[in-house]
Design a protein around this motif. Structure first.
Motif, short mmCIF file in Angstrom:
data_model
loop_
_atom_site.label_atom_id
_atom_site.label_comp_id
_atom_site.label_asym_id
_atom_site.label_seq_id
_atom_site.Cartn_x
_atom_site.Cartn_y
_atom_site.Cartn_z
N PRO A 202 5.83 -11.43 29.64
CA PRO A 202 5.38 -10.28 28.95
C PRO A 202 7.00 -9.79 27.58
O PRO A 202 6.66 -9.10 26.95
CB PRO A 202 4.80 -8.73 29.34
CG PRO A 202 5.86 -9.46 30.83
CD PRO A 202 5.58 -10.92 30.91
N LEU A 203 8.34 -9.94 28.81
CA LEU A 203 9.74 -9.53 27.87
C LEU A 203 10.34 -10.38 26.81
O LEU A 203 11.35 -10.13 26.23
CB LEU A 203 10.41 -8.50 28.66
CG LEU A 203 9.97 -7.29 29.12
CD1 LEU A 203 11.14 -6.93 30.57
CD2 LEU A 203 9.27 -6.67 28.56
N ALA A 204 9.75 -11.87 27.19
CA ALA A 204 9.46 -12.76 26.41
C ALA A 204 9.54 -12.28 24.34
O ALA A 204 8.90 -11.23 24.13
CB ALA A 204 9.06 -14.08 25.82
N SER A 205 10.55 -13.06 23.33
CA SER A 205 10.03 -12.67 22.40
C SER A 205 9.00 -12.58 21.98
O SER A 205 8.34 -14.03 21.66
CB SER A 205 11.66 -13.82 21.31
OG SER A 205 11.32 -14.69 20.68
N PRO A 206 8.61 -11.24 20.70
CA PRO A 206 7.46 -11.64 20.49
C PRO A 206 7.05 -13.24 19.49
O PRO A 206 5.73 -13.40 19.24
CB PRO A 206 7.39 -10.11 19.82
CG PRO A 206 8.63 -10.26 19.47
CD PRO A 206 9.56 -10.11 20.80
N ARG A 207 7.67 -13.71 18.96
CA ARG A 207 7.99 -15.14 18.44
C ARG A 207 7.32 -15.64 18.89
O ARG A 207 6.73 -17.03 18.97
CB ARG A 207 8.81 -14.78 17.46
CG ARG A 207 9.05 -16.36 16.70
CD ARG A 207 10.05 -16.88 16.07
NE ARG A 207 11.58 -16.96 16.62
CZ ARG A 207 11.89 -18.16 17.68
NH1 ARG A 207 11.20 -18.73 18.36
NH2 ARG A 207 12.71 -17.55 18.15
N VAL A 208 8.39 -16.05 20.26
CA VAL A 208 7.61 -17.28 20.95
C VAL A 208 6.72 -16.61 21.97
O VAL A 208 5.45 -17.82 22.31
CB VAL A 208 9.10 -17.10 22.31
CG1 VAL A 208 8.58 -18.42 23.93
CG2 VAL A 208 10.81 -17.20 21.79
N LEU A 209 6.11 -15.43 22.13
CA LEU A 209 4.97 -15.58 23.18
C LEU A 209 4.29 -15.73 21.19
O LEU A 209 2.42 -16.16 22.48
CB LEU A 209 4.89 -13.55 23.00
CG LEU A 209 5.81 -13.57 24.92
CD1 LEU A 209 6.08 -11.81 24.84
CD2 LEU A 209 5.59 -13.55 26.25
#
Length: 336
Positions: A202-209
């Motif tokens: 969940p703390l990956a970058s929003p773009r990657v998620l």
């Protein structure tokens, strides 16, 4: 890291006292689902009874909202009404105060019985009460950000096609809100798949998620999604979204929308783009699905900037729900 997600809130209109028993029976099942012991289940029953009776006796269009949080060992109880409001809020929380010849122990008792309690009222707009009942240590300790959400199903549906989840770690919080296309079980399946993918990192970058969720939702009907990552230390918010889940930064002096690109996760999304903007110190981050009107005035949240974020979410659901689709509002803010 602490992850907070919840099911939708079951809604019980309190047209008369007969509906209180129905809500209390549902609360008893939620107590079992959340692992509450006999003492806490009894507290929950009393909270539901007191708030339900208050709504039935005194309120205009009163509703009880109940939602389980099994991972936290607690149940959310929210009482909403559209008037007449409480002119003297402090006095109403004192045992013995009554305007209708009753014992007057309702709100004072609810505050004692609940693990967390908050209330907001305006005259003649109405009142929102939040009471969380459970035996655990309580969520969101040791983090710089506090969060809350309210989600309700479309009229006539038994499940909600929206989903939400927060992840908290010190100065950082991440949020996903997903709106499965349409409503009902298939929409709920898509939203659940989005949450499952989010929970993996969940703390990956929003773009990657967003790219990851898009791939995971290909076997579903798809969903509109919004991903945020708020950082107190840097004073920034990073975001990426696809579809018509709206996000706004709202404070007493500012109101800014966060951009979301066209598309639907699981069906068609361009190469995900990420936005990074400043997070004003007192601003609320508000994310809502399209069951909520988009042009609500930011002034409605001005009295709630420093309060439990669930109160702000509940006020928007009460006052700006379109009433024909699933509706979700998720809110986060810095702690005082």
């Amino acid at each position: 890291m602490e992850v907070i997600s919840g099911g939708f809130h079951a809604v019980f209109p309190m047209e008369d006292g007969s509906r209180v028993g129905e809500a209390r029976r549902h609360a008893a099942q939620l107590a079992l689902d959340c692992g509450l012991d006999e003492t806490e289940a009894g507290r929950l029953a009393l909270v539901v009874t007191e708030l339900g009776n208050n709504l039935a006796r005194h309120a205009v269009r009163g509703r009880l909202l109940l939602s389980p949080r099994p991972a936290l060992g607690e149940v959310d109880v929210i009482a909403l009404d559209e008037g007449p409001g409480i002119a003297n809020l402090e006095r109403s929380l004192v045992d013995g105060f009554s305007t209708a010849g009753t014992p007057g122990t309702g709100l004072g008792a609810v505050r004692r019985l609940a693990r967390q309690f908050d209330i907001h009222s305006s005259v003649p707009g109405g009142t929102v009460v939040l009471a969380r009942v459970g035996a655990g240590p309580g969520p969101q300790e040791g983090h710089a950000i506090c969060v809350g959400a309210v989600a309700i199903a479309a009229p006539g549906e038994r499940v909600c096609g929206d989903g939400w989840a927060f992840a908290l770690q010190g100065d950082v919080a991440a949020l996903l809100v997903a709106d499965g296309l349409g409503h009902g079980p298939d929409a709920a399946e898509a939203a659940a798949a989005a949450i499952e993918a989010f929970m993996e990192d969940p703390l990956a970058s929003p773009r990657v998620l967003l790219a990851h969720i898009h791939q995971r939702l290909r076997s579903t009907r798809g969903a509109a999604v919004m991903l945020l990552q708020a950082d107190v230390a840097s004073g920034t918010v990073r975001s990426a979204g696809a579809g018509n889940v709206m996000a706004r930064l709202v404070s007493g002096t500012s109101d800014r929308a966060l951009l979301s690109q066209h598309g639907t996760a699981g069906i068609a999304v361009r190469t995900p783009e990420e936005q990074c903007i400043a997070w004003p110190e007192h601003a609320l981050l508000v994310v809502s699905t399209d069951g909520i009107e988009t042009r609500w005035p930011p002034t409605v949240l001005a009295p709630l900037l420093g309060r439990d974020p669930t109160l702000a979410a509940a006020v928007l659901v009460r006052d700006h729900c379109r009433g024909r689709d699933d509706a979700t509002v998720a809110v986060l803010r810095r702690k005082d």
